[in-house]
Design a protein around this motif. Structure first.
Motif, PDB file in Angstrom:
ATOM      1  N   GLU A 150       0.847  -1.189   0.000  1.00  0.00           N
ATOM      2  CA  GLU A 150       0.000   0.000   0.000  1.00  0.00           C
ATOM      3  C   GLU A 150       0.885   1.242   0.000  1.00  0.00           C
ATOM      4  OE1 GLU A 150      -2.226  -0.516   3.610  1.00  0.00           O
ATOM      5  OE2 GLU A 150      -0.390  -0.670   4.777  1.00  0.00           O
ATOM      6  N   THR A 151       0.338   2.358  -0.457  1.00  0.00           N
ATOM      7  CA  THR A 151       1.146   3.584  -0.477  1.00  0.00           C
ATOM      8  C   THR A 151       1.301   4.133   0.936  1.00  0.00           C
ATOM      9  OG1 THR A 151      -0.900   4.720  -0.961  1.00  0.00           O
ATOM     10  CG2 THR A 151       0.679   4.567  -2.758  1.00  0.00           C
ATOM     11  N   VAL A 152       2.399   4.831   1.130  1.00  0.00           N
ATOM     12  CA  VAL A 152       2.685   5.467   2.410  1.00  0.00           C
ATOM     13  C   VAL A 152       2.602   6.966   2.179  1.00  0.00           C
ATOM     14  CG1 VAL A 152       4.605   5.949   3.975  1.00  0.00           C
ATOM     15  CG2 VAL A 152       4.136   3.603   3.291  1.00  0.00           C
ATOM     16  N   ASN A 153       1.770   7.631   2.965  1.00  0.00           N
ATOM     17  CA  ASN A 153       1.607   9.062   2.709  1.00  0.00           C
ATOM     18  C   ASN A 153       2.447   9.961   3.621  1.00  0.00           C
ATOM     19  OD1 ASN A 153      -0.204   8.794   0.499  1.00  0.00           O
ATOM     20  ND2 ASN A 153      -1.780   8.166   1.969  1.00  0.00           N
ATOM     21  N   GLN A 154       2.807   9.437   4.800  1.00  0.00           N
ATOM     22  CA  GLN A 154       3.605  10.249   5.721  1.00  0.00           C
ATOM     23  C   GLN A 154       5.047  10.359   5.223  1.00  0.00           C
ATOM     24  OE1 GLN A 154       1.918   7.490   6.379  1.00  0.00           O
ATOM     25  NE2 GLN A 154       1.340   7.308   8.523  1.00  0.00           N
ATOM     26  N   PRO A 155       5.727  11.454   5.611  1.00  0.00           N
ATOM     27  CA  PRO A 155       7.147  11.565   5.262  1.00  0.00           C
ATOM     28  C   PRO A 155       7.963  10.493   5.980  1.00  0.00           C
ATOM     29  CG  PRO A 155       6.449  13.428   6.621  1.00  0.00           C
ATOM     30  CD  PRO A 155       5.231  12.605   6.357  1.00  0.00           C
TER      31      PRO A 155
END
Ligand code: WAQ
Ligand code: MG
Length: 258
Positions: free
Chosen positions: A65-70
């Motif tokens: 899944e994509t990771v949105n946090q830095p």
């Protein structure tokens, strides 16, 4: 790393049905990669699940899944290897190291008695350093630290410089311990593998670093454990969430002194 999209990849494998159906936990793994590295990460996790000393799985799940946090960059913990000749000496040393890191003796003793029970958990158990009680409430699932990685190239450079064996198991354990010990609520970690062919474990802490202990069980023993000793006066909901969700990449700069 800036601007690039990252993906969290997770694998879990079990035998005699899925974990939810009461199957035996075989193996798990987690990676953090860019899109171009996805195929390699998934293949590596598939290999890990299929050839495992705990047995052949009949249930494997791999998802990304994509990771949105830095992504947070962390230097690997300082590593020290403590050679011991017997399990007894290994355990005594582990107790001393945990005390040094700030875990009270009584809490270590309680945790030690519960170790066989914790061995059934497929993640980590969180123990409060004030009460000695298990406080994650996650039962046999435990808390699974994910969204973590360390590039092979960077690990190899670091390991060669520090005379550490070039094993992905060691890379993964140091990466995990570095992320866990970076959290303000975590006082120390204690771990040894549930794989029957691996008997070295470690105690880790912020100041203590990553202290390998070369013998903590007999070959053939499928019991292992992973315990995070935490300070319950800190916000624990956040702690569990951070351990599971905060993306961390380990990176050692060759200009670094250690
Ligand atoms: N998050 C939380 N708990 C985990 C995770 C994770 N990502 N991965 C494993 N565990 C827990 C789980 O309960 C496993 O059953 C247990 O830890 C042991 O995992 O020479 O190989 O992957 O310096 O079998 C440490 C020493 C090796 C390495 C540890 O653990 C060295 C090891 P394993
Ligand atoms: Mg294992």
């Amino acid at each position: 790393m800036k601007g690039e999209k990252y993906y969290s990849v997770r694998m879990r494998a079990s035998q005699n049905g899925s974990h939810e159906e009461g199957g035996k936990h075989i193996s798990g793994g987690e990676r953090l990669t860019t899109y171009s590295g996805l195929k390699q990460a998934i293949n590596a996790l598939l290999d890990k699940s299929l050839a495992h000393s705990r047995g052949q799985p009949d249930f494997v799940q791999i998802q990304f899944e994509t990771v949105n946090q830095p992504i947070k960059l962390l230097h690997p913990l300082q590593v020290n290897t403590n050679q011991v000749n017997s399990i007894e000496t290994g355990k005594e040393l582990a107790v001393e190291l945990l005390k040094y890191a700030g875990v009270p003796s009584a809490v270590i003793e309680t945790a030690h008695q519960q170790t066989p029970e914790y061995s059934e958990v497929r993640g980590a158990v969180l123990i409060d350093i004030h009460s000695g009680k298990r406080i994650d409430g996650r039962k046999e699932k435990g808390v699974r630290v994910s969204r973590i990685d360390w590039s092979d190239t960077n690990f190899r450079m670091w390991a060669t410089k520090h005379d550490i064996p070039l094993k992905s198991r060691i890379k993964e354990a140091i990466a995990l311990a570095t992320k866990v010990c970076d959290h303000p609520a975590v006082i120390a970690e204690f771990c040894f593998s549930d794989d029957p062919d691996y008997i070295t474990g470690y105690v880790a802490g912020k100041k203590l670093g990553y202290q390998r202990v070369t013998k903590l069980k007999e070959y053939g023993d499928e019991n292992g454990c992973r315990i995070f000793f935490v300070d319950s006066s800190r916000n624990l909901e956040n702690c569990i969430n951070d351990l599971e969700k905060q993306p961390v990449m380990i990176h050692w700069g060759d200009q670094d002194a250690n």
